[in-house]
Design a protein around this motif. Structure first.
Motif, PDB file in Angstrom:
ATOM      1  N   TYR A 156       0.869  -1.165   0.000  1.00 37.61           N
ATOM      2  CA  TYR A 156       0.000   0.000   0.000  1.00 37.61           C
ATOM      3  C   TYR A 156       0.912   1.222   0.000  1.00 37.61           C
ATOM      4  O   TYR A 156       1.604   1.489   0.982  1.00 37.61           O
ATOM      5  N   ILE A 157       0.929   1.936  -1.122  1.00 38.19           N
ATOM      6  CA  ILE A 157       1.801   3.106  -1.242  1.00 38.19           C
ATOM      7  C   ILE A 157       1.002   4.332  -0.816  1.00 38.19           C
ATOM      8  O   ILE A 157       0.103   4.784  -1.524  1.00 38.19           O
ATOM      9  N   HIS A 158       1.319   4.845   0.352  1.00 39.55           N
ATOM     10  CA  HIS A 158       0.590   5.990   0.872  1.00 39.55           C
ATOM     11  C   HIS A 158       0.775   7.191  -0.060  1.00 39.55           C
ATOM     12  O   HIS A 158       1.851   7.395  -0.622  1.00 39.55           O
ATOM     13  N   PRO A 159      -0.293   8.015  -0.249  1.00 36.76           N
ATOM     14  CA  PRO A 159      -0.184   9.178  -1.152  1.00 36.76           C
ATOM     15  C   PRO A 159       0.984  10.102  -0.828  1.00 36.76           C
ATOM     16  O   PRO A 159       1.576  10.697  -1.735  1.00 36.76           O
ATOM     17  N   ARG A 160       1.334  10.240   0.442  1.00 37.84           N
ATOM     18  CA  ARG A 160       2.460  11.113   0.801  1.00 37.84           C
ATOM     19  C   ARG A 160       3.781  10.561   0.259  1.00 37.84           C
ATOM     20  O   ARG A 160       4.637  11.314  -0.198  1.00 37.84           O
ATOM     21  N   ILE A 161       3.910   9.250   0.332  1.00 33.15           N
ATOM     22  CA  ILE A 161       5.110   8.617  -0.219  1.00 33.15           C
ATOM     23  C   ILE A 161       5.106   8.749  -1.735  1.00 33.15           C
ATOM     24  O   ILE A 161       6.119   9.092  -2.358  1.00 33.15           O
ATOM     25  N   LEU A 169       7.949  10.660  -4.085  1.00 32.29           N
ATOM     26  CA  LEU A 169       8.680   9.948  -5.128  1.00 32.29           C
ATOM     27  C   LEU A 169       8.454  10.588  -6.494  1.00 32.29           C
ATOM     28  O   LEU A 169       9.374  10.682  -7.312  1.00 32.29           O
ATOM     29  N   LEU A 170       7.227  11.043  -6.742  1.00 36.21           N
ATOM     30  CA  LEU A 170       6.928  11.727  -8.002  1.00 36.21           C
ATOM     31  C   LEU A 170       7.678  13.044  -8.094  1.00 36.21           C
ATOM     32  O   LEU A 170       8.246  13.376  -9.143  1.00 36.21           O
ATOM     33  N   ASP A 171       7.690  13.789  -6.975  1.00 34.24           N
ATOM     34  CA  ASP A 171       8.395  15.073  -6.955  1.00 34.24           C
ATOM     35  C   ASP A 171       9.888  14.894  -7.228  1.00 34.24           C
ATOM     36  O   ASP A 171      10.535  15.779  -7.807  1.00 34.24           O
ATOM     37  N   GLU A 172      10.425  13.751  -6.785  1.00 35.65           N
ATOM     38  CA  GLU A 172      11.850  13.479  -6.975  1.00 35.65           C
ATOM     39  C   GLU A 172      12.139  12.758  -8.293  1.00 35.65           C
ATOM     40  O   GLU A 172      13.289  12.417  -8.578  1.00 35.65           O
ATOM     41  N   GLY A 173      11.087  12.533  -9.073  1.00 35.41           N
ATOM     42  CA  GLY A 173      11.270  11.878 -10.356  1.00 35.41           C
ATOM     43  C   GLY A 173      11.672  10.415 -10.259  1.00 35.41           C
ATOM     44  O   GLY A 173      12.267   9.862 -11.198  1.00 35.41           O
ATOM     45  N   ARG A 174      11.292   9.757  -9.176  1.00 37.90           N
ATOM     46  CA  ARG A 174      11.709   8.358  -8.950  1.00 37.90           C
ATOM     47  C   ARG A 174      10.661   7.387  -9.506  1.00 37.90           C
ATOM     48  O   ARG A 174      10.089   6.576  -8.802  1.00 37.90           O
ATOM     49  N   HIS A 175      10.431   7.488 -10.791  1.00 43.75           N
ATOM     50  CA  HIS A 175       9.392   6.685 -11.426  1.00 43.75           C
ATOM     51  C   HIS A 175       9.727   5.198 -11.415  1.00 43.75           C
ATOM     52  O   HIS A 175       8.831   4.352 -11.304  1.00 43.75           O
ATOM     53  N   ASP A 176      10.997   4.877 -11.536  1.00 36.16           N
ATOM     54  CA  ASP A 176      11.397   3.468 -11.499  1.00 36.16           C
ATOM     55  C   ASP A 176      11.101   2.851 -10.134  1.00 36.16           C
ATOM     56  O   ASP A 176      10.674   1.688 -10.048  1.00 36.16           O
ATOM     57  N   ASP A 177      11.322   3.641  -9.068  1.00 35.42           N
ATOM     58  CA  ASP A 177      11.035   3.143  -7.721  1.00 35.42           C
ATOM     59  C   ASP A 177       9.536   2.940  -7.518  1.00 35.42           C
ATOM     60  O   ASP A 177       9.104   1.984  -6.861  1.00 35.42           O
ATOM     61  N   ILE A 178       8.728   3.848  -8.060  1.00 37.69           N
ATOM     62  CA  ILE A 178       7.276   3.698  -7.967  1.00 37.69           C
ATOM     63  C   ILE A 178       6.839   2.423  -8.662  1.00 37.69           C
ATOM     64  O   ILE A 178       5.993   1.667  -8.159  1.00 37.69           O
ATOM     65  N   LYS A 179       7.427   2.150  -9.827  1.00 37.63           N
ATOM     66  CA  LYS A 179       7.094   0.932 -10.559  1.00 37.63           C
ATOM     67  C   LYS A 179       7.460  -0.308  -9.747  1.00 37.63           C
ATOM     68  O   LYS A 179       6.689  -1.263  -9.669  1.00 37.63           O
ATOM     69  N   LEU A 180       8.634  -0.285  -9.118  1.00 31.72           N
ATOM     70  CA  LEU A 180       9.055  -1.426  -8.313  1.00 31.72           C
ATOM     71  C   LEU A 180       8.107  -1.656  -7.139  1.00 31.72           C
ATOM     72  O   LEU A 180       7.718  -2.788  -6.852  1.00 31.72           O
ATOM     73  N   LEU A 181       7.725  -0.570  -6.460  1.00 34.33           N
ATOM     74  CA  LEU A 181       6.803  -0.693  -5.333  1.00 34.33           C
ATOM     75  C   LEU A 181       5.448  -1.219  -5.791  1.00 34.33           C
ATOM     76  O   LEU A 181       4.814  -2.018  -5.089  1.00 34.33           O
ATOM     77  N   SER A 182       5.002  -0.786  -6.969  1.00 32.88           N
ATOM     78  CA  SER A 182       3.708  -1.250  -7.486  1.00 32.88           C
ATOM     79  C   SER A 182       3.752  -2.732  -7.839  1.00 32.88           C
ATOM     80  O   SER A 182       2.712  -3.387  -7.930  1.00 32.88           O
ATOM     81  N   GLU A 183       4.961  -3.267  -8.038  1.00 32.00           N
ATOM     82  CA  GLU A 183       5.141  -4.686  -8.328  1.00 32.00           C
ATOM     83  C   GLU A 183       5.489  -5.477  -7.068  1.00 32.00           C
ATOM     84  O   GLU A 183       5.916  -6.619  -7.143  1.00 32.00           O
ATOM     85  N   ASN A 184       5.292  -4.829  -5.910  1.00 32.53           N
ATOM     86  CA  ASN A 184       5.553  -5.455  -4.607  1.00 32.53           C
ATOM     87  C   ASN A 184       7.019  -5.834  -4.422  1.00 32.53           C
ATOM     88  O   ASN A 184       7.336  -6.820  -3.759  1.00 32.53           O
ATOM     89  N   LYS A 185       7.890  -5.042  -5.020  1.00 34.04           N
ATOM     90  CA  LYS A 185       9.325  -5.257  -4.861  1.00 34.04           C
ATOM     91  C   LYS A 185       9.881  -4.235  -3.881  1.00 34.04           C
ATOM     92  O   LYS A 185       9.280  -3.189  -3.641  1.00 34.04           O
ATOM     93  N   LYS A 186      11.028  -4.542  -3.317  1.00 35.48           N
ATOM     94  CA  LYS A 186      11.622  -3.678  -2.304  1.00 35.48           C
ATOM     95  C   LYS A 186      12.366  -2.508  -2.957  1.00 35.48           C
ATOM     96  O   LYS A 186      12.997  -2.669  -4.007  1.00 35.48           O
TER      97      LYS A 186
END
Length: 227
Positions: free
Chosen positions: A156-161, A165-182
Motif C-alpha cells: 500500500y503506497i501511501h499518497p504522501r510517499i 517519489l513523483l516530486d523526486e522523479g523516482r518513477h522506477d522506484d514507484i514501478k518497483l513498489l507497485s510490483e511489490n518489490k523492495k
C-alpha cells in the motif's frame, strides 16, 4: 515480562484444512497452497515447529484461523501445543468460536481485536487477523501485526510517499513498489508486519525480538507510512 518468558506471534495455522495443501486441493489456483504430502504431514509439522521454539511458559499470540473441523478439533490441536498461555484473536475461519462458547476455555483469552502494551520496549502493538491501512498510533510508530493474507498482500503506497517519489522523479522506484518489490529507503507499509506462519522463512511463529528487529529497521527508513 520475566526474562525466561518469551513472547511469540503467529497466525493462520489452518490445522486440518485440506484445500490449503497443494496435493489435496480442489482450488483452481494452487499458488498459495502449501507443499505437504498429506494433512497429517502439515498438521504435525506445524505443531512440531511451534513446540520446537515456543516454551511451555512462554506467551503465544495467535491471530486467527486456528483449525478446520469441529469443536473437538479445536481442543485436540490446542492440547498438542506445549505452551500454557495462548491468546487467540479470531479470524474469518474460526466459526466454532462463535457457535460454541465452550471452545474458548482452551485459550487464555479469545477476542476479535487486541491492543497490547509491551512495557519492556515501551511499544503498543495492534493485533488483528486482518491488515489495516491505518491503525491506532500508526503515526507514532505503534506496531500493527496481522495474518489472513498468507503473504499475498500487495504494497500500500501511501499518497504522501507517492507524491514525494513523483516530486523526486523516482518513477522506477514507484514501478518497483507497485510490483511489490523492495526499494531501498522506503517502507510503504510502515510499522506493520504479517506474522502468519506462511510468512516466516522457517514456517514457525515470529519471536518478539524478530518483530522488533524488523520494526527498528523500518523506523530508520527515510520514507515511512505516516498518517
Amino acid at each position: 515480562m520475566q526474562e525466561d518468558k518469551k513472547i511469540w506471534f503467529t497466525s493462520d495455522t489452518h490445522y486440518n484444512h485440506r484445500n490449503i495443501i497443494k496435493s489435496l486441493t480442489t482450488w483452481p489456483k494452487t499458488s498459495s497452497c502449501r507443499d505437504f504430502v498429506s494433512l497429517q504431514d502439515m498438521n504435525d509439522t506445524i505443531v512440531n515447529n511451534i513446540n520446537n521454539v515456543v516454551g511451555e511458559n512462554d506467551v503465544l499470540y495467535h491471530l486467527g484461523d486456528w483449525s478446520f473441523g469441529s469443536a473437538k478439533t479445536v481442543g485436540d490441536f490446542r492440547d498438542r501445543i506445549n505452551c500454557k498461555e495462548i491468546h487467540l484473536i479470531l479470524g474469518n475461519h474460526d466459526r466454532e468460536f462463535t457457535k460454541n462458547i465452550e471452545v474458548h476455555s482452551h485459550f487464555s483469552s479469545v477476542s476479535y481485536y487486541r491492543e497490547l502494551w509491551l512495557e519492556d520496549i515501551q511499544t503498543k502493538v495492534i493485533l488483528s487477523h486482518y491488515p489495516m491501512k491505518s491503525w491506532n498510533g500508526s503515526m507514532y510508530g505503534n506496531w500493527m501485526l496481522y495474518g489472513h493474507t498468507h503473504g499475498n498482500l500487495e504494497n500500500y503506497i501511501h499518497p504522501r510517499i507517492l507524491k514525494k517519489l513523483l516530486d523526486e522523479g523516482r518513477h522506477d522506484d514507484i514501478k518497483l513498489l507497485s510490483e511489490n518489490k523492495k526499494v531501498e529507503g522506503v517502507s510503504p507499509n510502515g510499522t506493520s508486519l504479517e506474522i502468519g506462519i506462511d510468512c516466516h522463512p522457517e514456517f514457525r511463529p515470529f519471536s518478539l525480538s524478530e518483530v522488533k528487529e524488523y520494526m527498528d529497521s523500518n523506523k530508520k527508513l527515510s520514507l515511512i507510512y505516516r498518517v
